[in-house]
Design a protein around this motif. Structure first.
Motif, PDB file in Angstrom:
ATOM      1  N   LEU A 227     -16.559 -24.569 -17.209  1.00  0.00           N
ATOM      2  CA  LEU A 227     -16.655 -26.030 -17.218  1.00  0.00           C
ATOM      3  C   LEU A 227     -15.816 -26.646 -18.332  1.00  0.00           C
ATOM      4  O   LEU A 227     -15.446 -27.811 -18.261  1.00  0.00           O
ATOM      5  CB  LEU A 227     -18.123 -26.462 -17.375  1.00  0.00           C
ATOM      6  CG  LEU A 227     -19.036 -26.164 -16.182  1.00  0.00           C
ATOM      7  CD1 LEU A 227     -20.468 -26.499 -16.512  1.00  0.00           C
ATOM      8  CD2 LEU A 227     -18.593 -26.958 -14.954  1.00  0.00           C
ATOM      9  N   ILE A 228     -15.524 -25.850 -19.372  1.00  0.00           N
ATOM     10  CA  ILE A 228     -14.767 -26.390 -20.509  1.00  0.00           C
ATOM     11  C   ILE A 228     -13.349 -26.802 -20.075  1.00  0.00           C
ATOM     12  O   ILE A 228     -12.942 -27.941 -20.312  1.00  0.00           O
ATOM     13  CB  ILE A 228     -14.754 -25.402 -21.701  1.00  0.00           C
ATOM     14  CG1 ILE A 228     -16.194 -25.201 -22.180  1.00  0.00           C
ATOM     15  CG2 ILE A 228     -13.868 -25.906 -22.828  1.00  0.00           C
ATOM     16  CD1 ILE A 228     -16.342 -24.149 -23.260  1.00  0.00           C
ATOM     17  N   PRO A 229     -12.580 -25.884 -19.384  1.00  0.00           N
ATOM     18  CA  PRO A 229     -11.257 -26.336 -18.933  1.00  0.00           C
ATOM     19  C   PRO A 229     -11.346 -27.543 -18.003  1.00  0.00           C
ATOM     20  O   PRO A 229     -10.504 -28.454 -18.068  1.00  0.00           O
ATOM     21  CB  PRO A 229     -10.687 -25.125 -18.174  1.00  0.00           C
ATOM     22  CG  PRO A 229     -11.576 -23.981 -18.437  1.00  0.00           C
ATOM     23  CD  PRO A 229     -12.812 -24.459 -19.103  1.00  0.00           C
ATOM     24  N   LEU A 230     -12.389 -27.571 -17.172  1.00  0.00           N
ATOM     25  CA  LEU A 230     -12.553 -28.693 -16.240  1.00  0.00           C
ATOM     26  C   LEU A 230     -12.716 -30.005 -17.015  1.00  0.00           C
ATOM     27  O   LEU A 230     -12.111 -31.030 -16.699  1.00  0.00           O
ATOM     28  CB  LEU A 230     -13.797 -28.432 -15.376  1.00  0.00           C
ATOM     29  CG  LEU A 230     -13.870 -29.177 -14.064  1.00  0.00           C
ATOM     30  CD1 LEU A 230     -12.777 -28.680 -13.129  1.00  0.00           C
ATOM     31  CD2 LEU A 230     -15.245 -28.977 -13.419  1.00  0.00           C
ATOM     32  N   TYR A 231     -13.543 -29.937 -18.062  1.00  0.00           N
ATOM     33  CA  TYR A 231     -13.770 -31.119 -18.895  1.00  0.00           C
ATOM     34  C   TYR A 231     -12.468 -31.541 -19.580  1.00  0.00           C
ATOM     35  O   TYR A 231     -12.109 -32.716 -19.577  1.00  0.00           O
ATOM     36  CB  TYR A 231     -14.863 -30.819 -19.938  1.00  0.00           C
ATOM     37  CG  TYR A 231     -15.117 -31.988 -20.862  1.00  0.00           C
ATOM     38  CD1 TYR A 231     -15.945 -33.036 -20.476  1.00  0.00           C
ATOM     39  CD2 TYR A 231     -14.488 -32.073 -22.100  1.00  0.00           C
ATOM     40  CE1 TYR A 231     -16.146 -34.132 -21.305  1.00  0.00           C
ATOM     41  CE2 TYR A 231     -14.677 -33.159 -22.936  1.00  0.00           C
ATOM     42  CZ  TYR A 231     -15.513 -34.183 -22.535  1.00  0.00           C
ATOM     43  OH  TYR A 231     -15.706 -35.258 -23.350  1.00  0.00           O
TER      44      TYR A 231
ATOM     45  N   LYS B 206     -26.811 -31.001 -11.372  1.00  0.00           N
ATOM     46  CA  LYS B 206     -27.317 -29.631 -11.522  1.00  0.00           C
ATOM     47  C   LYS B 206     -26.179 -28.664 -11.830  1.00  0.00           C
ATOM     48  O   LYS B 206     -26.365 -27.711 -12.561  1.00  0.00           O
ATOM     49  CB  LYS B 206     -28.057 -29.216 -10.259  1.00  0.00           C
ATOM     50  CG  LYS B 206     -29.366 -29.959 -10.135  1.00  0.00           C
ATOM     51  CD  LYS B 206     -30.130 -29.591  -8.898  1.00  0.00           C
ATOM     52  CE  LYS B 206     -31.369 -30.474  -8.820  1.00  0.00           C
ATOM     53  NZ  LYS B 206     -31.942 -30.523  -7.506  1.00  0.00           N
ATOM     54  N   SER B 207     -24.993 -28.939 -11.237  1.00  0.00           N
ATOM     55  CA  SER B 207     -23.879 -28.021 -11.466  1.00  0.00           C
ATOM     56  C   SER B 207     -23.492 -27.988 -12.943  1.00  0.00           C
ATOM     57  O   SER B 207     -22.932 -27.015 -13.419  1.00  0.00           O
ATOM     58  CB  SER B 207     -22.683 -28.422 -10.618  1.00  0.00           C
ATOM     59  OG  SER B 207     -22.459 -29.797 -10.765  1.00  0.00           O
ATOM     60  N   VAL B 208     -23.797 -29.064 -13.685  1.00  0.00           N
ATOM     61  CA  VAL B 208     -23.488 -29.077 -15.120  1.00  0.00           C
ATOM     62  C   VAL B 208     -24.717 -28.590 -15.894  1.00  0.00           C
ATOM     63  O   VAL B 208     -24.673 -27.589 -16.617  1.00  0.00           O
ATOM     64  CB  VAL B 208     -23.093 -30.494 -15.599  1.00  0.00           C
ATOM     65  CG1 VAL B 208     -22.792 -30.492 -17.082  1.00  0.00           C
ATOM     66  CG2 VAL B 208     -21.905 -31.012 -14.810  1.00  0.00           C
ATOM     67  N   ALA B 209     -25.841 -29.288 -15.719  1.00  0.00           N
ATOM     68  CA  ALA B 209     -27.023 -29.016 -16.553  1.00  0.00           C
ATOM     69  C   ALA B 209     -27.613 -27.626 -16.306  1.00  0.00           C
ATOM     70  O   ALA B 209     -28.110 -26.999 -17.233  1.00  0.00           O
ATOM     71  CB  ALA B 209     -28.076 -30.081 -16.304  1.00  0.00           C
ATOM     72  N   ASN B 210     -27.533 -27.140 -15.068  1.00  0.00           N
ATOM     73  CA  ASN B 210     -28.160 -25.843 -14.800  1.00  0.00           C
ATOM     74  C   ASN B 210     -27.302 -24.675 -15.257  1.00  0.00           C
ATOM     75  O   ASN B 210     -27.777 -23.559 -15.350  1.00  0.00           O
ATOM     76  CB  ASN B 210     -28.470 -25.689 -13.307  1.00  0.00           C
ATOM     77  CG  ASN B 210     -29.614 -26.592 -12.899  1.00  0.00           C
ATOM     78  OD1 ASN B 210     -30.076 -27.393 -13.681  1.00  0.00           O
ATOM     79  ND2 ASN B 210     -30.064 -26.455 -11.672  1.00  0.00           N
TER      80      ASN B 210
END
Ligand SMILES: Cc1cc2nc3c(=O)[nH]c(=O)nc-3n(C[C@H](O)[C@H](O)[C@H](O)COP(=O)(O)OP(=O)(O)OC[C@H]3O[C@@H](n4cnc5c(N)ncnc54)[C@H](O)[C@@H]3O)c2cc1C
Length: 434
Positions: A6-10, A58-62
């Motif tokens: 998720l880091i590169p996505l962010y 959910k895709s982020v928090a979970n």
């Protein structure tokens, strides 16, 4: 590992406008002006990404955990604020005077168009207020729900003001590809608000629950059990949490996060252990069985399903036992062969919950205010105690799952890291974001 993706996505999301500006922008200007624009562009992109970070996806928090997501949200809000505050000052000394026909790319002059600047100034004043009110939220005497409403409305206004300011005052925002990108990013941000406050409640409305039992477990801790009405229940993993709304409309802001203390394999009823703290939790004595409820979830990454360690050490402080109870119960119900031990800290003996049920488990009770005849451990769950009760093999090879007051979690995490437990073998959930 999945969380790392998720880091590169962010990073792509917040730097994309900057990259497009570099590609489509006109001829370069003096460095300080480019820096000013760059910081403004980054600040706006971070502000827009904040909507998604706080949006209960959910895709982020979970994947990362709600507490980590929220702390990142807070950190990035401060970063955006810093960039935004510096942004106008870096234009100092640049020629201004509005749009000149011979300078369509705004290379030589800055706009003085009042409407374009006014929205920038409004956002400039609102953003620090939003961040400061969030930082000092607990010291200010207003309800959490009021703060949440104000936070949402101010964030929305800031996003809309910045969109206007960026397109009409910004040199790069006026370029067509950038204009469309900003509009799309703002639409996603606003869409995430609509998702949380309208679409999720609409879905929840179709899945009604009702309180089937409510029991006082200790002077300030309650057990609340809810049952599905006309549907098969919640598909969750042991250790996860939901936003629980008891007795209010699904569109209301009166909903609070609570860990599920029941085991998924125990059937469709879902139970919670709730400690009295503020408005809602102190009014639990008024809740009657039969009261309507809504559950939004499940959320959270405090789960052990895909783990392959030979054993699990659960460390609970006070009401932090809630998600860990769900894990212990699920392990027992499914005949999971992994070894489990629980270290359960409380202040007094009467705060120990489900003592009879836990008597069959490998539990180490720890009390800070023990009675005279107390046989268990005493004091805080700290390095001295952990050295005493944890054999090296558990520290080296087992999975640790922590939930409790921040001070306890910090102590245990620091202890484990210092003794060589890899951080990937420490799972934790914090009940406070601040
Ligand atoms: C992931 C998670 C799991 C939790 N699990 C449990 C649990 O199993 N048992 C338990 O007793 N407590 C749990 N909590 C804490 C619980 O959510 C708060 O104690 C409760 O919301 C307080 O509400 P209140 O109206 O009584 O108090 P208030 O005075 O309104 O709030 C006190 C504090 O609780 C937090 N809070 C309140 N409402 C919300 C909200 N809607 N969203 C986020 N934070 C909020 C805020 O930090 C606030 O300052 C959990 C918290 C989180 C984040």
């Amino acid at each position: 590992m999945i969380a790392l993706s998720l880091i590169p996505l962010y990073l792509v999301a917040v730097t994309l406008p900057l990259i497009l500006a570099a590609i489509f922008g006109g001829p370069p200007r003096p460095f300080h002006q480019e820096l000013a624009s760059g910081l403004g562009i980054l600040a706006f992109a971070i502000v827009l990404a904040e909507f998604v970070l706080s949006g209960r996806f959910k895709s982020v928090a979970n994947r990362i955990g709600m507490d980590v997501t929220m702390r990142f949200h807070q950190l990035m809000a401060r970063t955006a604020l810093l960039f935004a505050l510096v942004h106008p000052f870096l234009y100092q000394g640049s020629p201004s005077g509005g749009q000149r026909p011979w300078d369509p790319s705004r290379q030589l002059t800055l706009t003085t168009d009042l409407s374009a600047l006014a929205t920038g100034i409004a956002a400039y004043l609102l953003l620090p207020s939003l961040v400061l009110l969030s930082i000092y939220r607990t010291q200010l005497d207003y309800k959490y729900e009021t703060w949440r409403l104000m936070h949402g409305i101010s964030a929305l206004l800031i996003a809309l003001f910045l969109l206007h300011h960026t397109i009409y005052a910004g040199r790069y925002g006026a370029e067509t590809p950038l204009t469309w990108l900003w509009v799309a990013m703002t639409a996603i941000a606003v869409g995430s608000l609509i998702y949380v406050y309208l679409i999720v409640p609409m879905k929840d409305k179709r899945q009604r629950w009702q309180v089937s039992a409510i029991n006082r477990l200790s002077p300030r801790q309650w057990e609340v059990i809810v049952s599905p009405r006309g549907h098969s229940g919640l598909n969750y993993k042991a250790g996860q949490f939901v936003w629980l709304n008891i007795g209010h409309s699904p569109y209301s802001l009166h909903e609070n996060p609570f860990s599920i203390s029941s085991a998924p394999s125990s059937g469709p009823n879902v139970s919670f252990v709730i400690k009295e703290l503020g408005d809602f939790t102190r009014s639990l004595h008024q809740v009657q069985p039969g009261t309507r409820a809504y559950l939004d979830g499940p959320y959270g990454s405090l789960t052990i399903e895909d783990r392959c360690e030979p054993g699990i050490v659960l460390v609970a402080g006070g009401v932090g036992i809630a998600p860990l109870l769900g894990i212990v119960r699920e392990i027992r119900l499914t005949g999971d062969p992994r070894k489990v031990r629980l270290i359960y800290g409380n202040r007094t003996e009467e705060q120990i919950l489900y003592a009879d049920e836990l008597a069959d488990e490998d539990v180490t009770h720890v009390l800070t205010e023990p009675p005279q005849d107390w046989q268990g451990e005493t004091g805080l769950i700290d390095a001295i105690l952990l050295d005493l009760i944890l054999p090296p093999v558990q520290v080296q090879d087992w999975l640790f799952v922590l939930c409790g007051p921040s001070a306890m979690m910090d102590t245990v995490e620091d202890y484990l890291i210092a003794r060589g437990t890899p951080s990937g073998r420490i799972l934790s959930e914090r009940f406070e974001y601040d």
